[in-house]
Write a protein that holds these residues in place. Structure first.
Motif, PDB file in Angstrom:
ATOM      1  N   LEU A 235     -13.231  12.517  -1.086  1.00  0.00           N
ATOM      2  CA  LEU A 235     -12.947  11.416  -2.059  1.00  0.00           C
ATOM      3  C   LEU A 235     -11.662  10.707  -1.840  1.00  0.00           C
ATOM      4  CD1 LEU A 235     -14.870  12.616  -5.467  1.00  0.00           C
ATOM      5  CD2 LEU A 235     -15.602  11.511  -3.541  1.00  0.00           C
ATOM      6  N   GLU A 236     -10.427  11.452  -1.630  1.00  0.00           N
ATOM      7  CA  GLU A 236      -9.133  10.978  -1.488  1.00  0.00           C
ATOM      8  C   GLU A 236      -9.204  10.130  -0.118  1.00  0.00           C
ATOM      9  OE1 GLU A 236      -6.457  14.138  -1.824  1.00  0.00           O
ATOM     10  OE2 GLU A 236      -6.973  14.620  -4.102  1.00  0.00           O
ATOM     11  N   PHE A 237      -9.758  10.606   0.572  1.00  0.00           N
ATOM     12  CA  PHE A 237      -9.950   9.890   1.997  1.00  0.00           C
ATOM     13  C   PHE A 237     -10.835   8.797   2.038  1.00  0.00           C
ATOM     14  CE2 PHE A 237      -7.595  13.536   3.527  1.00  0.00           C
ATOM     15  CZ  PHE A 237      -7.118  13.184   4.877  1.00  0.00           C
ATOM     16  N   GLY A 238     -11.423   8.522   0.857  1.00  0.00           N
ATOM     17  CA  GLY A 238     -12.160   7.374   0.789  1.00  0.00           C
ATOM     18  C   GLY A 238     -13.651   7.408   1.397  1.00  0.00           C
ATOM     19  N   ILE A 239     -14.345   8.720   1.617  1.00  0.00           N
ATOM     20  CA  ILE A 239     -15.546   8.892   2.113  1.00  0.00           C
ATOM     21  C   ILE A 239     -16.469   8.997   0.869  1.00  0.00           C
ATOM     22  CG2 ILE A 239     -17.091  10.688   3.330  1.00  0.00           C
ATOM     23  CD1 ILE A 239     -14.865   9.276   4.915  1.00  0.00           C
ATOM     24  N   TYR A 240     -17.415   8.174   1.174  1.00  0.00           N
ATOM     25  CA  TYR A 240     -18.661   8.271  -0.157  1.00  0.00           C
ATOM     26  C   TYR A 240     -19.501   9.425   0.006  1.00  0.00           C
ATOM     27  CZ  TYR A 240     -21.507   5.540  -3.325  1.00  0.00           C
ATOM     28  OH  TYR A 240     -22.111   5.178  -4.438  1.00  0.00           O
ATOM     29  N   PRO A 241     -19.565  10.158  -1.092  1.00  0.00           N
ATOM     30  CA  PRO A 241     -20.257  11.265  -0.986  1.00  0.00           C
ATOM     31  C   PRO A 241     -21.961  10.966  -1.012  1.00  0.00           C
ATOM     32  CG  PRO A 241     -19.506  10.955  -3.366  1.00  0.00           C
ATOM     33  CD  PRO A 241     -18.772  10.132  -2.540  1.00  0.00           C
ATOM     34  N   ASP A 242     -22.819  11.529  -0.631  1.00  0.00           N
ATOM     35  CA  ASP A 242     -24.125  11.526  -0.386  1.00  0.00           C
ATOM     36  C   ASP A 242     -25.018  12.502  -1.242  1.00  0.00           C
ATOM     37  OD1 ASP A 242     -24.058  13.188   1.374  1.00  0.00           O
ATOM     38  OD2 ASP A 242     -24.813  12.219   3.124  1.00  0.00           O
ATOM     39  N   GLY A 243     -26.401  12.499  -0.974  1.00  0.00           N
ATOM     40  CA  GLY A 243     -27.099  13.818  -1.654  1.00  0.00           C
ATOM     41  C   GLY A 243     -26.666  15.144  -1.184  1.00  0.00           C
ATOM     42  N   LEU A 244     -26.461  15.235  -0.086  1.00  0.00           N
ATOM     43  CA  LEU A 244     -25.985  16.436   0.712  1.00  0.00           C
ATOM     44  C   LEU A 244     -24.654  17.001   0.222  1.00  0.00           C
ATOM     45  CD1 LEU A 244     -27.234  18.681   2.475  1.00  0.00           C
ATOM     46  CD2 LEU A 244     -26.119  17.557   4.416  1.00  0.00           C
ATOM     47  N   THR A 245     -23.735  16.238  -0.066  1.00  0.00           N
ATOM     48  CA  THR A 245     -22.622  16.602  -0.302  1.00  0.00           C
ATOM     49  C   THR A 245     -22.783  17.208  -1.858  1.00  0.00           C
ATOM     50  OG1 THR A 245     -21.595  14.251   0.582  1.00  0.00           O
ATOM     51  CG2 THR A 245     -20.137  15.747  -0.900  1.00  0.00           C
ATOM     52  N   PHE A 246     -23.290  16.467  -2.650  1.00  0.00           N
ATOM     53  CA  PHE A 246     -23.782  16.968  -3.950  1.00  0.00           C
ATOM     54  C   PHE A 246     -24.376  18.220  -4.141  1.00  0.00           C
ATOM     55  CE2 PHE A 246     -22.439  12.697  -5.294  1.00  0.00           C
ATOM     56  CZ  PHE A 246     -21.370  13.003  -6.115  1.00  0.00           C
ATOM     57  N   LEU A 247     -25.438  18.279  -3.461  1.00  0.00           N
ATOM     58  CA  LEU A 247     -26.151  19.780  -3.050  1.00  0.00           C
ATOM     59  C   LEU A 247     -25.036  20.772  -3.025  1.00  0.00           C
ATOM     60  CD1 LEU A 247     -28.745  21.078  -2.807  1.00  0.00           C
ATOM     61  CD2 LEU A 247     -29.120  20.569  -0.476  1.00  0.00           C
ATOM     62  N   GLY A 248     -24.087  20.517  -1.945  1.00  0.00           N
ATOM     63  CA  GLY A 248     -23.026  21.633  -1.764  1.00  0.00           C
ATOM     64  C   GLY A 248     -22.342  21.950  -2.724  1.00  0.00           C
ATOM     65  N   VAL A 249     -21.777  20.917  -3.605  1.00  0.00           N
ATOM     66  CA  VAL A 249     -20.881  21.418  -4.506  1.00  0.00           C
ATOM     67  C   VAL A 249     -21.541  21.816  -5.763  1.00  0.00           C
ATOM     68  CG1 VAL A 249     -19.066  19.767  -3.899  1.00  0.00           C
ATOM     69  CG2 VAL A 249     -20.905  18.841  -5.266  1.00  0.00           C
ATOM     70  N   LEU A 250     -22.662  21.513  -6.249  1.00  0.00           N
ATOM     71  CA  LEU A 250     -23.787  21.758  -7.102  1.00  0.00           C
ATOM     72  C   LEU A 250     -23.965  23.538  -6.802  1.00  0.00           C
ATOM     73  CD1 LEU A 250     -26.044  19.051  -7.893  1.00  0.00           C
ATOM     74  CD2 LEU A 250     -24.150  19.836  -9.412  1.00  0.00           C
ATOM     75  N   THR A 251     -24.387  23.818  -5.410  1.00  0.00           N
ATOM     76  CA  THR A 251     -24.498  25.230  -5.214  1.00  0.00           C
ATOM     77  C   THR A 251     -23.256  26.099  -5.311  1.00  0.00           C
ATOM     78  OG1 THR A 251     -26.160  24.204  -3.547  1.00  0.00           O
ATOM     79  CG2 THR A 251     -25.335  26.678  -3.156  1.00  0.00           C
ATOM     80  N   ALA A 252     -22.255  25.536  -4.891  1.00  0.00           N
ATOM     81  CA  ALA A 252     -20.898  26.111  -5.039  1.00  0.00           C
ATOM     82  C   ALA A 252     -20.771  26.595  -6.501  1.00  0.00           C
ATOM     83  CB  ALA A 252     -19.674  25.286  -4.759  1.00  0.00           C
ATOM     84  N   CYS A 253     -21.048  25.309  -7.513  1.00  0.00           N
ATOM     85  CA  CYS A 253     -20.837  25.813  -9.060  1.00  0.00           C
ATOM     86  C   CYS A 253     -21.723  26.829  -9.464  1.00  0.00           C
ATOM     87  CB  CYS A 253     -20.949  24.524  -9.546  1.00  0.00           C
ATOM     88  SG  CYS A 253     -19.860  23.387  -9.518  1.00  0.00           S
ATOM     89  N   ALA A 254     -23.040  26.696  -8.947  1.00  0.00           N
ATOM     90  CA  ALA A 254     -23.849  27.625  -9.379  1.00  0.00           C
ATOM     91  C   ALA A 254     -23.672  29.121  -8.860  1.00  0.00           C
ATOM     92  CB  ALA A 254     -25.648  27.419  -8.691  1.00  0.00           C
ATOM     93  N   HIS A 255     -23.151  29.292  -7.768  1.00  0.00           N
ATOM     94  CA  HIS A 255     -22.632  30.246  -7.317  1.00  0.00           C
ATOM     95  C   HIS A 255     -21.467  31.088  -8.179  1.00  0.00           C
ATOM     96  CE1 HIS A 255     -24.292  30.190  -3.043  1.00  0.00           C
ATOM     97  NE2 HIS A 255     -25.226  30.325  -3.626  1.00  0.00           N
ATOM     98  N   ALA A 256     -20.640  30.386  -8.697  1.00  0.00           N
ATOM     99  CA  ALA A 256     -19.396  30.764  -9.326  1.00  0.00           C
ATOM    100  C   ALA A 256     -19.533  30.703 -10.995  1.00  0.00           C
ATOM    101  CB  ALA A 256     -18.348  29.806  -8.944  1.00  0.00           C
ATOM    102  N   GLY A 257     -20.689  29.976 -11.425  1.00  0.00           N
ATOM    103  CA  GLY A 257     -21.019  30.030 -12.841  1.00  0.00           C
ATOM    104  C   GLY A 257     -20.236  29.036 -13.618  1.00  0.00           C
ATOM    105  N   LEU A 258     -19.928  27.909 -12.848  1.00  0.00           N
ATOM    106  CA  LEU A 258     -19.199  26.876 -13.170  1.00  0.00           C
ATOM    107  C   LEU A 258     -20.094  25.632 -13.899  1.00  0.00           C
ATOM    108  CD1 LEU A 258     -16.626  26.276 -10.403  1.00  0.00           C
ATOM    109  CD2 LEU A 258     -16.364  27.600 -12.466  1.00  0.00           C
ATOM    110  N   VAL A 259     -20.563  26.193 -15.052  1.00  0.00           N
ATOM    111  CA  VAL A 259     -21.797  25.264 -15.768  1.00  0.00           C
ATOM    112  C   VAL A 259     -21.290  23.894 -15.916  1.00  0.00           C
ATOM    113  CG1 VAL A 259     -23.388  25.007 -17.469  1.00  0.00           C
ATOM    114  CG2 VAL A 259     -22.781  27.336 -16.629  1.00  0.00           C
ATOM    115  N   ASP A 260     -20.131  23.889 -16.536  1.00  0.00           N
ATOM    116  CA  ASP A 260     -19.644  22.456 -17.082  1.00  0.00           C
ATOM    117  C   ASP A 260     -19.223  21.598 -15.916  1.00  0.00           C
ATOM    118  OD1 ASP A 260     -20.046  23.150 -19.575  1.00  0.00           O
ATOM    119  OD2 ASP A 260     -17.572  23.917 -19.813  1.00  0.00           O
ATOM    120  N   LYS A 261     -18.570  22.226 -14.863  1.00  0.00           N
ATOM    121  CA  LYS A 261     -18.105  21.511 -13.676  1.00  0.00           C
ATOM    122  C   LYS A 261     -19.509  20.751 -13.047  1.00  0.00           C
ATOM    123  CE  LYS A 261     -15.458  19.905 -10.690  1.00  0.00           C
ATOM    124  NZ  LYS A 261     -14.409  18.541 -10.930  1.00  0.00           N
TER     125      LYS A 261
END
Length: 405
Positions: A235-261
């Motif tokens: 995001l700092e580099f100005g790259i606009y995220p897409d659906g695959l980006t969010f799939l990756g970070v949501l999966t990361a949060c699921a693995h780590a139990g980061l519900v709020d994030k």
């Protein structure tokens, strides 16, 4: 006057070739065919090549074949196009025969054939053909290596992937973006996430695929904090995220139990970036809640979805119910909806049986297993494989047939 006439004829032929190439390039094959047939006597190999390539890319293989059979002398461009068409249609034998009949095979023809093997999940054949390509002294393209790196990653052939990488470093002196992205994906899928990150860090230019591949790789390896850090840097580099980006970070949060994030990111995806969630995003939220022990919240989430839940959604809900002994009722309700959509869904039946057994509900477990036998529901056995001296050995659960068992 005669000179002017020759110039006019030459210009007209050039114009016809240009129109055929343009219409074919845009997939407007009816328009291309009208120009082609209206000026057949002025159409040379270039027009035939453009038409055949256009038909192949449009998935009209029969029409491509019709024109290919009309060419007086088959050239390597037309033959390569037909090879790609055959392989896309799963006609591997036809592609092999045509490839072997070619009098001149350049790097593009070899790469198309290798890609076709990979496309048809014939990984061993692709590796063998690459070795044959090197024996014939044909220099691989960057795309040749990119295809093979993707293939090595798909089946986790780390040793052969490393060998190919070493060969690529000796034969290709300038990396390109597609090649580097394929290397990141290969090392991540082969379990060498640090090597993937090293390549990612040394890139002079990264596109969205680079960032997404790195985020997904870190996520799959359970390195949630690093995946989220890469996302923030993106995001700092100005790259606009897409659906695959969010799939990756949501999966990361699921693995780590980061519900709020995870909820924060899901909300940002929908509201800040106006990205319509797909089924895979909904499944990630189900996993996020379920892994955190919030199975009833996951059930409420499914019931409030703006789309009709399909078998994958209900299957995911049953899956997270198996993480705790207190969710048998939720599993039963989810299974009821799943079996309405897919009565022979084996993973759902097995998961529910295991949940019943874990909760000492043996009567329901026995009844469901009996029902499975009556309906003919059978779960495919789990398997693993390993590469030994160039040969893939596959082992199934309770395998007694393999000679090494």
């Amino acid at each position: 006057m005669a000179c002017m006439k020759r110039h006019c004829c030459s210009f007209f032929r050039w114009l016809c070739r240009g129109l055929v190439r343009m219409y074919s390039g845009f997939g407007l094959m009816d328009s291309a065919r009208n120009v082609f047939e209206g000026n057949l006597k002025d159409c040379g190999d270039q027009c035939f090549n453009s038409m055949i390539d256009g038909y192949v890319r449009a998935g009209q293989l029969e029409k491509a074949q019709e024109l290919f059979d009309m060419i007086p002398v088959r050239n390597k461009v037309a033959s390569t196009c037909m090879i790609a068409g055959y392989l896309s249609a799963g006609q591997v034998l036809k592609a092999c025969n045509l490839f072997n009949d070619m009098s001149e095979r350049d790097s593009i023809a070899w790469t198309k054939m290798i890609y076709g093997y990979v496309q048809n999940e014939l990984i061993a054949e692709a590796i063998s053909l690459f070795a044959e390509m090197m024996v014939h002294g044909v220099s691989p393209l960057n795309s040749t290596y990119a295809v093979l790196f993707g293939a090595m990653g798909s089946v986790a052939y780390l040793d052969q992937g490393r060998q190919l990488h070493g060969m690529q470093l000796k034969t290709v002196y300038e990396n390109d973006l597609i090649l580097e992205n394929s290397l990141i994906a290969m090392y991540a899928k082969c379990g060498e996430i640090d090597d993937a990150y090293r390549i990612f860090s040394n890139m002079t230019y990264r596109d969205k695929i680079s960032w997404n591949t790195m985020i997904m790789g870190l996520s799959d390896h359970g390195r949630a904090s690093e995946a989220l850090k890469v996302y923030e840097t993106m995001l700092e580099f100005g790259i606009y995220p897409d659906g695959l980006t969010f799939l990756g970070v949501l999966t990361a949060c699921a693995h780590a139990g980061l519900v709020d994030k995870g909820w924060e990111l899901f909300t940002a995806m929908v509201n800040a970036y106006a990205i319509q969630p797909g089924l895979e995003h909904y499944i990630s939220i189900i996993n996020l809640l379920g892994r955190a022990g919030k199975v009833k919240d996951a059930e409420e989430f499914v019931l409030k979805l703006p789309v009709e839940p399909n078998h994958a959604i209900w299957g995911a809900l049953i899956g997270v119910c198996g993480l705790s002994k207190t969710n048998a009722d939720v599993a039963r309700r989810a299974a009821k909806r799943l079996f309405e959509l897919d009565p022979l869904n084996a993973p759902g039946h097995v998961a529910l049986c295991n949940i019943y057994a874990a909760n000492d509900r043996h009567i329901e477990d026995t009844s469901l297993r009996k029902e499975m036998r009556m309906k003919g529901v059978r779960k495919a056995p789990g398997c693993s494989w390993m590469l030994v001296k160039g040969t893939v050995h596959i082992f199934f659960s309770d395998d007694k047939l393999h000679p090494r068992v």
